[in-house]
Motif scaffolding. Structure first.
Motif, PDB file in Angstrom:
ATOM      1  N   SER A  74     -10.404  46.936  12.734  1.00 28.52           N
ATOM      2  CA  SER A  74     -10.797  45.852  13.634  1.00 28.52           C
ATOM      3  C   SER A  74     -10.451  46.151  15.094  1.00 28.52           C
ATOM      4  CB  SER A  74     -10.119  44.547  13.213  1.00 28.52           C
ATOM      5  OG  SER A  74      -8.726  44.618  13.461  1.00 28.52           O
ATOM      6  N   LEU A  75      -9.838  47.280  15.361  1.00 29.19           N
ATOM      7  CA  LEU A  75      -9.389  47.604  16.713  1.00 29.19           C
ATOM      8  C   LEU A  75     -10.462  48.339  17.506  1.00 29.19           C
ATOM      9  CD1 LEU A  75      -5.794  48.816  15.835  1.00 29.19           C
ATOM     10  CD2 LEU A  75      -6.478  46.573  16.690  1.00 29.19           C
ATOM     11  N   SER A  76     -10.554  48.019  18.771  1.00 32.05           N
ATOM     12  CA  SER A  76     -11.510  48.695  19.653  1.00 32.05           C
ATOM     13  C   SER A  76     -11.022  50.111  19.950  1.00 32.05           C
ATOM     14  CB  SER A  76     -11.654  47.924  20.959  1.00 32.05           C
ATOM     15  OG  SER A  76     -10.453  48.008  21.707  1.00 32.05           O
ATOM     16  N   ASP A  77     -11.944  50.946  20.371  1.00 35.69           N
ATOM     17  CA  ASP A  77     -11.588  52.307  20.769  1.00 35.69           C
ATOM     18  C   ASP A  77     -10.598  52.289  21.929  1.00 35.69           C
ATOM     19  OD1 ASP A  77     -13.222  53.334  18.817  1.00 35.69           O
ATOM     20  OD2 ASP A  77     -14.870  53.834  20.186  1.00 35.69           O
ATOM     21  N   GLU A  78     -10.731  51.303  22.826  1.00 31.86           N
ATOM     22  CA  GLU A  78      -9.813  51.203  23.960  1.00 31.86           C
ATOM     23  C   GLU A  78      -8.386  50.921  23.503  1.00 31.86           C
ATOM     24  OE1 GLU A  78     -13.879  50.535  25.478  1.00 31.86           O
ATOM     25  OE2 GLU A  78     -12.774  49.499  23.904  1.00 31.86           O
ATOM     26  N   LEU A  79      -8.227  50.041  22.504  1.00 33.71           N
ATOM     27  CA  LEU A  79      -6.881  49.757  21.997  1.00 33.71           C
ATOM     28  C   LEU A  79      -6.279  50.968  21.292  1.00 33.71           C
ATOM     29  CD1 LEU A  79      -7.013  46.094  20.645  1.00 33.71           C
ATOM     30  CD2 LEU A  79      -5.570  46.993  22.465  1.00 33.71           C
ATOM     31  N   ILE A  80      -7.088  51.681  20.530  1.00 33.81           N
ATOM     32  CA  ILE A  80      -6.594  52.886  19.856  1.00 33.81           C
ATOM     33  C   ILE A  80      -6.158  53.921  20.896  1.00 33.81           C
ATOM     34  CG2 ILE A  80      -7.232  54.833  18.372  1.00 33.81           C
ATOM     35  CD1 ILE A  80      -6.865  52.279  16.788  1.00 33.81           C
ATOM     36  N   LYS A  81      -6.984  54.111  21.923  1.00 35.11           N
ATOM     37  CA  LYS A  81      -6.635  55.065  22.979  1.00 35.11           C
ATOM     38  C   LYS A  81      -5.372  54.616  23.706  1.00 35.11           C
ATOM     39  CE  LYS A  81      -8.317  57.522  27.000  1.00 35.11           C
ATOM     40  NZ  LYS A  81      -9.376  57.692  27.987  1.00 35.11           N
ATOM     41  N   ALA A  82      -5.257  53.329  23.996  1.00 37.49           N
ATOM     42  CA  ALA A  82      -4.064  52.810  24.668  1.00 37.49           C
ATOM     43  C   ALA A  82      -2.813  53.045  23.822  1.00 37.49           C
ATOM     44  CB  ALA A  82      -4.240  51.322  24.976  1.00 37.49           C
ATOM     45  N   ALA A  83      -2.934  52.913  22.509  1.00 32.84           N
ATOM     46  CA  ALA A  83      -1.794  53.173  21.622  1.00 32.84           C
ATOM     47  C   ALA A  83      -1.394  54.647  21.677  1.00 32.84           C
ATOM     48  CB  ALA A  83      -2.128  52.756  20.193  1.00 32.84           C
ATOM     49  N   ASN A 132       4.594  44.037  21.207  1.00 30.34           N
ATOM     50  CA  ASN A 132       4.008  44.407  22.501  1.00 30.34           C
ATOM     51  C   ASN A 132       2.696  45.178  22.370  1.00 30.34           C
ATOM     52  OD1 ASN A 132       5.978  43.196  24.110  1.00 30.34           O
ATOM     53  ND2 ASN A 132       7.329  44.966  23.895  1.00 30.34           N
ATOM     54  N   PHE A 133       2.230  45.362  21.139  1.00 30.10           N
ATOM     55  CA  PHE A 133       0.940  46.027  20.970  1.00 30.10           C
ATOM     56  C   PHE A 133      -0.149  45.180  21.612  1.00 30.10           C
ATOM     57  CE2 PHE A 133      -3.092  46.778  18.886  1.00 30.10           C
ATOM     58  CZ  PHE A 133      -3.204  48.146  19.067  1.00 30.10           C
ATOM     59  N   GLY A 134      -0.988  45.820  22.404  1.00 30.23           N
ATOM     60  CA  GLY A 134      -2.071  45.105  23.076  1.00 30.23           C
ATOM     61  C   GLY A 134      -1.711  44.594  24.450  1.00 30.23           C
ATOM     62  N   THR A 135      -0.420  44.631  24.804  1.00 28.35           N
ATOM     63  CA  THR A 135      -0.016  44.205  26.153  1.00 28.35           C
ATOM     64  C   THR A 135       0.653  45.400  26.838  1.00 28.35           C
ATOM     65  OG1 THR A 135       2.062  43.237  25.328  1.00 28.35           O
ATOM     66  CG2 THR A 135       0.162  41.767  25.526  1.00 28.35           C
ATOM     67  N   THR A 136       1.979  45.477  26.769  1.00 27.34           N
ATOM     68  CA  THR A 136       2.692  46.587  27.424  1.00 27.34           C
ATOM     69  C   THR A 136       2.817  47.809  26.535  1.00 27.34           C
ATOM     70  OG1 THR A 136       4.864  45.859  26.664  1.00 27.34           O
ATOM     71  CG2 THR A 136       4.074  44.977  28.792  1.00 27.34           C
ATOM     72  N   PHE A 137       2.629  47.643  25.227  1.00 22.78           N
ATOM     73  CA  PHE A 137       2.775  48.721  24.245  1.00 22.78           C
ATOM     74  C   PHE A 137       4.177  49.344  24.299  1.00 22.78           C
ATOM     75  CE2 PHE A 137      -1.717  48.383  25.112  1.00 22.78           C
ATOM     76  CZ  PHE A 137      -2.317  48.537  23.877  1.00 22.78           C
ATOM     77  N   LYS A 159      -5.128  42.580  26.476  1.00 20.04           N
ATOM     78  CA  LYS A 159      -5.522  42.796  25.090  1.00 20.04           C
ATOM     79  C   LYS A 159      -6.966  43.272  25.000  1.00 20.04           C
ATOM     80  CE  LYS A 159      -2.340  39.746  22.698  1.00 20.04           C
ATOM     81  NZ  LYS A 159      -2.171  38.606  21.839  1.00 20.04           N
ATOM     82  N   GLU A 160      -7.815  42.750  25.878  1.00 21.71           N
ATOM     83  CA  GLU A 160      -9.210  43.148  25.851  1.00 21.71           C
ATOM     84  C   GLU A 160      -9.427  44.537  26.436  1.00 21.71           C
ATOM     85  OE1 GLU A 160     -10.670  38.568  26.529  1.00 21.71           O
ATOM     86  OE2 GLU A 160     -11.475  40.142  27.783  1.00 21.71           O
ATOM     87  N   GLN A 161      -8.736  44.829  27.546  1.00 18.32           N
ATOM     88  CA  GLN A 161      -8.878  46.123  28.193  1.00 18.32           C
ATOM     89  C   GLN A 161      -7.531  46.572  28.701  1.00 18.32           C
ATOM     90  OE1 GLN A 161     -11.905  45.954  31.233  1.00 18.32           O
ATOM     91  NE2 GLN A 161     -13.198  47.183  29.920  1.00 18.32           N
ATOM     92  N   PRO A 162      -6.800  47.394  27.927  1.00 16.77           N
ATOM     93  CA  PRO A 162      -5.506  47.875  28.390  1.00 16.77           C
ATOM     94  C   PRO A 162      -5.652  48.649  29.693  1.00 16.77           C
ATOM     95  CG  PRO A 162      -5.843  48.397  26.088  1.00 16.77           C
ATOM     96  CD  PRO A 162      -7.139  47.878  26.614  1.00 16.77           C
ATOM     97  N   LYS A 163      -4.767  48.404  30.640  1.00 18.75           N
ATOM     98  CA  LYS A 163      -4.823  49.083  31.919  1.00 18.75           C
ATOM     99  C   LYS A 163      -3.584  49.916  32.097  1.00 18.75           C
ATOM    100  CE  LYS A 163      -7.747  45.748  34.015  1.00 18.75           C
ATOM    101  NZ  LYS A 163      -8.369  45.368  35.206  1.00 18.75           N
ATOM    102  N   PHE A 164      -3.769  51.114  32.593  1.00 18.88           N
ATOM    103  CA  PHE A 164      -2.663  52.001  32.875  1.00 18.88           C
ATOM    104  C   PHE A 164      -2.844  52.539  34.284  1.00 18.88           C
ATOM    105  CE2 PHE A 164      -0.719  52.195  28.802  1.00 18.88           C
ATOM    106  CZ  PHE A 164      -1.738  51.888  27.923  1.00 18.88           C
TER     107      PHE A 164
END
Length: 167
Positions: A74-83, A132-137, A159-164
Motif C-alpha cells: 500500500s506504500l507509494s514509491d516515494e515513501l519506499i524511497k524515503a525509507a 516516525n515513519f512517513g514524517t521524520t523517519f 506523509k504524502e511527499q517526504p521532503k529531504f
C-alpha cells in the motif's frame, strides 16, 4: 610494564563479556513494555500501544527486534524511497525493511555482545522508527551525517511527499 600487559590481556574480556541471553532479555522487555507475552526467544510486547517482537537464535548468536508498520503493497514509491534514504541518515541502528508484504522497523545484532543499555536503546529506536515513519523517519534525535530535517512542514504533507534537504 607487567601492569600494562595485564590490562591489555584482561581488557578485551571486560569489553566483550556482555553475555546477553534470553533470561536477561526477558527481564529487560518486562521492565520496558506495557505488556508482554511469549516465551524466552520469542516475545511480543507493546510500548505505548505499538507492537514489537523479539526473536533470538542462541545457536547462531543472533537476535532481532521488529515492529510491523504497514502493508508494504500500500506504500507509494516515494515513501519506499524515503525509507531507504532514512536507512542512511535518520534510522541509525534500526532499518526499514520489507518482508512478507509488511514494512518493518528492524534492529538486528549479535545476541551475546549486547549490553542492557544497548537493548533498551534498540527498543526505543525500533519504537521511534515505527511512529516516525512517513514524517521524520527518525529513530532518535541524532541524524547522520549532521542531516537537518525541516520540522515546519505539515505532518500530513510529509506523509504524502517526504521532503529531504539536499546536503
Amino acid at each position: 610494564m607487567k601492569t600494562l600487559t595485564l590490562i591489555l590481556l584482561v581488557l578485551p574480556f571486560c569489553i566483550f563479556s556482555q553475555n546477553m541471553d534470553n533470561e536477561k532479555l526477558d527481564t529487560i522487555y518486562t521492565t520496558v513494555s506495557d505488556s508482554i507475552q511469549g516465551n524466552p526467544g520469542a516475545w511480543q510486547f507493546f510500548v505505548k500501544e505499538i507492537p514489537l517482537m523479539c526473536i533470538t537464535d542462541t545457536n547462531h548468536n543472533r537476535m532481532r527486534i521488529i515492529s510491523p508498520i504497514a502493508d508494504s503493497n500500500s506504500l507509494s514509491d516515494e515513501l519506499i524511497k524515503a525509507a531507504l534514504v532514512a536507512n542512511f541518515h535518520t534510522a541509525l541502528d534500526v532499518k526499514y525493511a520489507v518482508s512478507d508484504g509488511v514494512l518493518w522497523s528492524v534492529f538486528i545484532h549479535p545476541l551475546k555482545e549486547l549490553s542492557e543499555n544497548q537493548v533498551k536503546d534498540a527498543v526505543s529506536q525500533v519504537y521511534y522508527a515505527h511512529i516516525n515513519f512517513g514524517t521524520t523517519f527518525a529513530s532518535t534525535a541524532l541524524t547522520f551525517p549532521g542531516r537537518i530535517n525541516s520540522r515546519d512542514d505539515d505532518v500530513e504533507k510529509k506523509k504524502e511527499q517526504p521532503k529531504f534537504k539536499k546536503l
